[in-house]
Design a protein around this motif. Sequence first.
Motif, PDB file in Angstrom:
ATOM      1  N   ASP A   1      33.078  57.595  67.715  1.00  0.00           N
ATOM      2  CA  ASP A   1      31.696  57.254  68.047  1.00  0.00           C
ATOM      3  C   ASP A   1      30.715  58.358  67.644  1.00  0.00           C
ATOM      4  OD1 ASP A   1      32.476  59.165  69.841  1.00  0.00           O
ATOM      5  OD2 ASP A   1      31.784  58.099  71.634  1.00  0.00           O
ATOM      6  N   GLN A   2      31.215  59.376  66.927  1.00  0.00           N
ATOM      7  CA  GLN A   2      30.349  60.451  66.454  1.00  0.00           C
ATOM      8  C   GLN A   2      29.843  60.140  65.048  1.00  0.00           C
ATOM      9  OE1 GLN A   2      31.645  64.573  67.100  1.00  0.00           O
ATOM     10  NE2 GLN A   2      33.381  63.764  68.251  1.00  0.00           N
ATOM     11  N   ARG A   3      28.561  60.413  64.817  1.00  0.00           N
ATOM     12  CA  ARG A   3      27.960  60.179  63.507  1.00  0.00           C
ATOM     13  C   ARG A   3      27.122  61.388  63.114  1.00  0.00           C
ATOM     14  NH1 ARG A   3      25.513  54.616  65.624  1.00  0.00           N
ATOM     15  NH2 ARG A   3      25.751  55.830  67.524  1.00  0.00           N
ATOM     16  N   ALA A   4      26.939  61.562  61.811  1.00  0.00           N
ATOM     17  CA  ALA A   4      26.146  62.683  61.322  1.00  0.00           C
ATOM     18  C   ALA A   4      25.451  62.288  60.026  1.00  0.00           C
ATOM     19  CB  ALA A   4      27.020  63.918  61.090  1.00  0.00           C
ATOM     20  N   LEU A   5      24.244  62.798  59.843  1.00  0.00           N
ATOM     21  CA  LEU A   5      23.502  62.635  58.594  1.00  0.00           C
ATOM     22  C   LEU A   5      23.004  64.013  58.183  1.00  0.00           C
ATOM     23  CD1 LEU A   5      22.095  60.961  56.362  1.00  0.00           C
ATOM     24  CD2 LEU A   5      20.156  60.692  57.943  1.00  0.00           C
ATOM     25  N   ILE A   6      23.396  64.460  56.987  1.00  0.00           N
ATOM     26  CA  ILE A   6      23.016  65.773  56.471  1.00  0.00           C
ATOM     27  C   ILE A   6      22.047  65.574  55.308  1.00  0.00           C
ATOM     28  CG2 ILE A   6      23.869  67.983  55.610  1.00  0.00           C
ATOM     29  CD1 ILE A   6      25.072  67.137  58.316  1.00  0.00           C
ATOM     30  N   VAL A   7      20.952  66.321  55.313  1.00  0.00           N
ATOM     31  CA  VAL A   7      19.970  66.264  54.224  1.00  0.00           C
ATOM     32  C   VAL A   7      19.589  67.698  53.868  1.00  0.00           C
ATOM     33  CG1 VAL A   7      17.770  65.312  53.434  1.00  0.00           C
ATOM     34  CG2 VAL A   7      19.073  64.098  55.189  1.00  0.00           C
ATOM     35  N   TYR A   8      19.716  68.050  52.586  1.00  0.00           N
ATOM     36  CA  TYR A   8      19.384  69.404  52.133  1.00  0.00           C
ATOM     37  C   TYR A   8      18.647  69.330  50.798  1.00  0.00           C
ATOM     38  CZ  TYR A   8      19.870  73.960  49.921  1.00  0.00           C
ATOM     39  OH  TYR A   8      19.611  75.142  49.247  1.00  0.00           O
ATOM     40  N   HIS A   9      17.569  70.096  50.673  1.00  0.00           N
ATOM     41  CA  HIS A   9      16.743  70.138  49.458  1.00  0.00           C
ATOM     42  C   HIS A   9      16.994  71.462  48.742  1.00  0.00           C
ATOM     43  CE1 HIS A   9      12.508  70.377  47.500  1.00  0.00           C
ATOM     44  NE2 HIS A   9      13.354  69.739  46.705  1.00  0.00           N
ATOM     45  N   ASN A  10      17.743  71.437  47.646  1.00  0.00           N
ATOM     46  CA  ASN A  10      18.124  72.665  46.935  1.00  0.00           C
ATOM     47  C   ASN A  10      17.157  72.966  45.787  1.00  0.00           C
ATOM     48  OD1 ASN A  10      19.796  74.911  46.516  1.00  0.00           O
ATOM     49  ND2 ASN A  10      20.916  73.857  44.886  1.00  0.00           N
ATOM     50  N   ARG A  11      15.893  73.156  46.140  1.00  0.00           N
ATOM     51  CA  ARG A  11      14.881  73.476  45.134  1.00  0.00           C
ATOM     52  C   ARG A  11      13.681  74.111  45.825  1.00  0.00           C
ATOM     53  NH1 ARG A  11      15.856  73.741  39.950  1.00  0.00           N
ATOM     54  NH2 ARG A  11      16.739  71.635  39.912  1.00  0.00           N
ATOM     55  N   PHE A  12      13.032  75.035  45.117  1.00  0.00           N
ATOM     56  CA  PHE A  12      11.815  75.649  45.649  1.00  0.00           C
ATOM     57  C   PHE A  12      10.650  74.699  45.391  1.00  0.00           C
ATOM     58  CE2 PHE A  12       8.051  78.371  45.461  1.00  0.00           C
ATOM     59  CZ  PHE A  12       8.173  79.036  46.664  1.00  0.00           C
ATOM     60  N   GLY A  13      10.185  74.055  46.430  1.00  0.00           N
ATOM     61  CA  GLY A  13       9.115  73.073  46.313  1.00  0.00           C
ATOM     62  C   GLY A  13       9.232  72.054  47.430  1.00  0.00           C
ATOM     63  N   ASP A  14       8.232  71.217  47.564  1.00  0.00           N
ATOM     64  CA  ASP A  14       8.212  70.195  48.612  1.00  0.00           C
ATOM     65  C   ASP A  14       8.539  68.833  48.008  1.00  0.00           C
ATOM     66  OD1 ASP A  14       7.388  72.207  50.271  1.00  0.00           O
ATOM     67  OD2 ASP A  14       5.267  71.690  50.144  1.00  0.00           O
TER      68      ASP A  14
END
Length: 620
Positions: free
Chosen positions: A204-217
């Motif tokens: 019943d455990q869930r995870a969402l990972i989000v990572y931005h590997n760049r200099f900028g928005d």
Amino acid sequence: GLSEQEFEKALPVEFWREVVDRVAEELPDTLLLAEAFWMMESYFVRTLGMHRVYNSAFMHMLRDEKNAEYRQSIKNTLEYNPQILKRYVNFMNNPDEETAVQQFGKGDKYFGIATLMATLPGLPMVGHGQVEGFSEKYGMEYHRAKWHERPDQGLLERHQRQIFPLFHRRRLFAEVENFLLYDFFAASGYVNDDVFAFSNKHGDQRALIVYHNRFGDTRGWIRTSVGQRNSASPDGDQGITQRTLAEGLEIPNDPSSYLIFRNLVTGMEYIRNCAEIHQKGMFIELYAYQTFVFLDFQVISDSSDGRYARVNAFLGGKPVPSIAEALQEMFLQIIHSPYRELVNAGMLRFLASSRREDLKTTPDTTPLDQVEWKSLQLLRAIAGFLRSSTDVSPIAQQIRLEASAILDLPMLAQRYSKPKSTRFQQQAEELIKFLDSDPHQWEILFATAFTSRLGLISTPKTPIDAALISSGWVEEWLLRKVIRQEFQQLGQDEPAAGSTVNLIRLLSGQRGWRSIKASKIQKPSAVLASWLADPAVSDHLQVNTNNQVEWFNWEAMQGWLNWMQVFGVLDVLTDIEVGEKEILAQVGEVFELIDAIGVAAAQSEYQVSKLIENLRGSIR
């Protein structure tokens, strides 16, 4: 020196393939771990059948921000056989490479990639000295380090907050059956390969990972996964399939259900409508090298009054420390708005600057008119919230009287003087000196005076009951948030504003301490006992036990006695049953009582038992 034909004749079978097959047959419990470079990782696990392979592509490509290439390598693996992802050993440094801090620094990029290492399927490998932030390249031939380096405590602490909890949940991240890699569609419509977004599930455990590997928005939507081979299909269909984020997180397509989850990095909570996630996915904004680790997902069905729909609209996608608290705060706006009108930075500053210094000056009723009017609006809101029929006008007049007494406090020695007592004059001057000792003392006094009288609307039996009710509402009704924000507007930093909130709540709970029933001889000890019986006051006085002796903090005791003296005097000045001729005597009693406790405390060697003993021996 062999020709290709001679070599093929001497070794007709691929050497490592033969090793893997023989080991599997003759030593089946052996783990074969390969070191492969230059993008040979896939060959070692696909063709040669190694159990694990060092994934140098993880380190090199993410370091050099070849994000599209690395995402493509993951996609290729998912399309071929997702189980292969489990065979990769992801790392950020090894004895042949520069240290992790040399390659990735110590900031958000380092922790973003460390998060990927800790949450991607496979095996994370932490290099020597990586967590400590060491810069020495530590070779395998070393018996000991050559450099004398000390661990970077800030780096260690951030690992403890952000990375170590993920290692404790490796069961959630290690497998691939429920792993999904998502495309991040930027606002303009293209897939931004600089964003790594994936989910996983275990039980019943869930995870969402989000990572931005760049200099900028960047900003955009996560909705659909990349294609991957469906090896777990019950009907044996192993074609390439795609799934949605809603499917990956297993949330219902129900417009009356809401998803609540927490970001491990910041500790903040979010709320999203489940049906909206099914239709659109999840919108996310990321700055340079920002990481989101969404955990602790829970689906909540909305109540009949639509409270979760309202808090979702109220927040507009913004995170908060607690959704439950935000829900409560939304319903308390009916109280918060008028309370903020009375206890706000501008009003408190205006009142503090309106103090009268001389009896000859003409009183300005404008501040008092404003206090009474705003108090009346607040009390009416509270009465409506409590469904009370109490007439609030007398309480508003009482709060006006409080404000008037505070504005006139600087003239206390002028207005009530004892011709033969220089001590009274001195004590009155010391009271004002205490309030003038900090630029926010007067503002704290006004805020406490107003807050501590709100409990009168509950028709308490004693002044202490009213004080305790008022103090409880500071927490129960989240008035502390309003107070903290307003004192930050007055110039206090966050820790100082938090201390101010605690002080106002504590002082509000002690209004009416003069009503304690005790003989005059016993009164100082009875009053002190009532204070020490309150755990919050004991904590404020830093009462602690060491070597079986109870101690208190002298500076905290001095500050507390000063505040109790201020409110003791204020209670006398605002007591409509005390005549003008009696005020001088009762203010004098407050001075004498506080003075008695202060003298006993100074002679107690900071020991609680000696303080109480000294007071019992006092004949004041």
